[in-house]
Motif scaffolding. Sequence first.
Motif, short mmCIF file in Angstrom:
data_model
loop_
_atom_site.label_atom_id
_atom_site.label_comp_id
_atom_site.label_asym_id
_atom_site.label_seq_id
_atom_site.Cartn_x
_atom_site.Cartn_y
_atom_site.Cartn_z
N ASP A 310 0.82 -1.22 0.00
CA ASP A 310 0.00 0.00 0.00
C ASP A 310 0.85 1.26 0.00
N GLY A 311 2.14 1.10 -0.28
CA GLY A 311 3.01 2.26 -0.39
C GLY A 311 3.52 2.81 0.91
N THR A 312 3.19 2.16 2.05
CA THR A 312 3.67 2.66 3.34
C THR A 312 5.15 2.34 3.49
N PRO A 313 5.99 3.35 3.77
CA PRO A 313 7.43 3.06 3.94
C PRO A 313 7.67 2.10 5.09
N ILE A 314 8.64 1.24 4.92
CA ILE A 314 8.95 0.24 5.93
C ILE A 314 9.31 0.88 7.26
N ASN A 315 10.05 2.00 7.21
CA ASN A 315 10.50 2.62 8.47
C ASN A 315 9.37 3.29 9.23
N GLU A 316 8.18 3.35 8.63
CA GLU A 316 7.03 3.94 9.31
C GLU A 316 6.08 2.88 9.86
N LEU A 317 6.39 1.62 9.64
CA LEU A 317 5.54 0.54 10.15
C LEU A 317 5.97 0.19 11.58
N SER A 318 5.00 0.12 12.48
CA SER A 318 5.30 -0.23 13.87
C SER A 318 5.04 -1.71 14.09
N LEU A 319 5.51 -2.55 13.18
CA LEU A 319 5.30 -3.98 13.25
C LEU A 319 6.63 -4.68 13.49
N ILE A 320 6.58 -5.84 14.10
CA ILE A 320 7.77 -6.64 14.35
C ILE A 320 7.88 -7.68 13.24
N ALA A 321 9.05 -7.79 12.67
CA ALA A 321 9.25 -8.79 11.62
C ALA A 321 9.11 -10.19 12.20
N PHE A 322 8.48 -11.08 11.44
CA PHE A 322 8.27 -12.47 11.87
C PHE A 322 9.57 -13.24 11.68
N PRO A 323 10.25 -13.66 12.78
CA PRO A 323 11.56 -14.31 12.66
C PRO A 323 11.42 -15.78 12.22
N THR A 324 11.02 -15.99 10.99
CA THR A 324 10.70 -17.34 10.51
C THR A 324 11.89 -18.27 10.56
N ARG A 325 13.06 -17.81 10.14
CA ARG A 325 14.23 -18.69 10.11
C ARG A 325 14.63 -19.12 11.53
N GLU A 326 14.58 -18.18 12.46
CA GLU A 326 14.96 -18.50 13.83
C GLU A 326 13.98 -19.49 14.45
N PHE A 328 11.56 -21.56 12.88
CA PHE A 328 11.22 -22.80 12.18
C PHE A 328 12.43 -23.53 11.60
N GLN A 329 13.62 -23.04 11.91
CA GLN A 329 14.80 -23.78 11.48
C GLN A 329 15.83 -23.86 12.60
N THR A 330 16.24 -22.73 13.11
CA THR A 330 17.31 -22.72 14.11
C THR A 330 16.85 -23.25 15.46
N LYS A 331 15.66 -22.80 15.94
CA LYS A 331 15.22 -23.14 17.29
C LYS A 331 13.92 -23.93 17.32
N ILE A 332 13.57 -24.57 16.24
CA ILE A 332 12.28 -25.26 16.20
C ILE A 332 12.20 -26.36 17.25
N ARG A 333 13.31 -27.02 17.54
CA ARG A 333 13.27 -28.12 18.52
C ARG A 333 13.29 -27.63 19.96
N ASP A 334 13.38 -26.32 20.15
CA ASP A 334 13.26 -25.79 21.50
C ASP A 334 11.81 -25.75 21.97
N PHE A 335 10.86 -25.92 21.04
CA PHE A 335 9.45 -25.83 21.37
C PHE A 335 8.86 -27.22 21.60
N ASP A 336 8.01 -27.29 22.62
CA ASP A 336 7.29 -28.55 22.90
C ASP A 336 6.01 -28.65 22.09
N LEU A 337 5.48 -27.51 21.64
CA LEU A 337 4.21 -27.52 20.91
C LEU A 337 4.16 -26.30 20.00
#
Length: 537
Positions: A310-326, A328-337
């Motif tokens: 929608d043209g909103t600059p990234i630096n103006e978004l107050s959202l946290i990036a979803f750390p998918t690699r951390e 679902f790959q690096t720490k996936i076995r740290d979770f029980d569920l």
Amino acid sequence: MSLPILLALAAAAVVLAGLLLASRTRGAAFRALALLVGLLALANPSLTREEREPLSSVVAMVVDKSASQDFGDRNAQTEAARAALAERLARIPNLEVRTIEADARNGETDGTRLFSALSAGLADVPPERVAGAVLITDGRVHDVPADVAALGFSAPVHALITGRAGERDRRVAFDKAPRFGIVGQKQTITFRVTDEGAPAGARVPATVRRDGEVIGTPIVTAGRTASMDVEITHAGANIIEIEVPPLADELTQVNNRTAVSIDGIRDKLRVLLVSGEPNVGERTWRNLLKSDANVDLVHFTILRPPEKQDGTPINELSLIAFPTRELFQTKIRDFDLIIFDRYSQQGVLPQIYFDNIVRYVRGGGAVLVAAGTDYVDPGSLYNTPLEAILPGIPTGNTTEAPFRAALTDAGKRHPVTRALPGSQTEPPQWSHFFRVIDSSVRSGTAVLGAPGDKPVLILDRVGEGRVALLLSDHIWLWARGYEGGGPYIDLLRRLSHWLMKEPDLEEERLKLSTSGRDLVVERQTMGDTVPPAVITP
């Protein structure tokens, strides 16, 4: 009147009577006699007749009936000693003999407790009447008082020891063993091997097992304390067993083996909750998991999928990036569920991460899919590599009509849903749902259902892990109290803990416990019949 006063009056009366008689006054004799009568009246004499009968003295004969008396001919020796002693004591006049048998009913559940039985048997006898006590035992007594005063009476105590000279016996026992341990961590156990009737200091090979599997074979010195670290591998009872070889011609091999149960406790259950979009039901999951102090919750809600432009600059978004690699790959076995709440493919997770989740489950992890209409959309999780582990196949249709979810025949026996509050009546005493995702059961067990044999909740085991599929997104109606609500806390808590392998929620479970000298066997099963339990020594 007290005796000193009476004696003083008598002395005064004697002096006065003497003076009267010495003075030879008229009527002196009668006056002296009156003084004597008055003195006798003040003395108030009485005649008492007593009949006394001496109380008998009491001697206690405590007979050891513990299991160690069954070895050899100790029981025969005990009975012979009891008969001979009773016959000799019967010859003593004015003596009462009390025979006290020390067995499980007298507290002999954690050792031979002869003195506890002695105290109980003489509880109604004054200490002055106790003439003594004789113990007939093999000498293994575990409650000997620290001092004589603790006996509660001042009388001799004798012991007649059964058995024979030169008996040999080897035993192993735990010195210290923790009752609880954190899963994945090690606990230290200490034990001692004792050789009686054999030279001290022998080197003895010991075998240590955990749940029947050998985890160590240390060489220990008889008479000295040994220690070993054992890992707590799972929640629930971890049975640690130690066995040592027998001595030649030893008395018994029963005590050559001992065991202890260490309850495994998870330090923190780590749960990853991923909500595909903001929805009214995600708060139900979040509140439930956050209320459990033993759960460490990580929650992400997808607010802005990558394809949204929608043209909103990234630096103006107050959202946290979803750390998918951390996650679902690096720490996936740290979770029980891992919980997917109304999640569909939005380009957030690459296909390779779904492959990681499949491997994670087959390796012992757990996944719960709380599905809504997303499960029949083209972006359904069923159209990802998760298809290989999901127990329900979507038909592509959704039924939107009021219904009450009901326990299936299997659900009435499954520990997740068995005796769920409100399920005892027909229809169940909980509120309606208004949507179910039409699916067919491919594997696993449907424990909740909708009219038309449509599954609502399916549970399955995949490899070493577990999967659950909830096919209605209206569980939040129970939490909101609609039409009286429903047992959402019981259901969702049991469900999440079953996924995380809570021992008490296992479908097939055999539990062994002791009550005094009795073994109590409890069987939990999904089967219609239960085969007989076989107990081996």
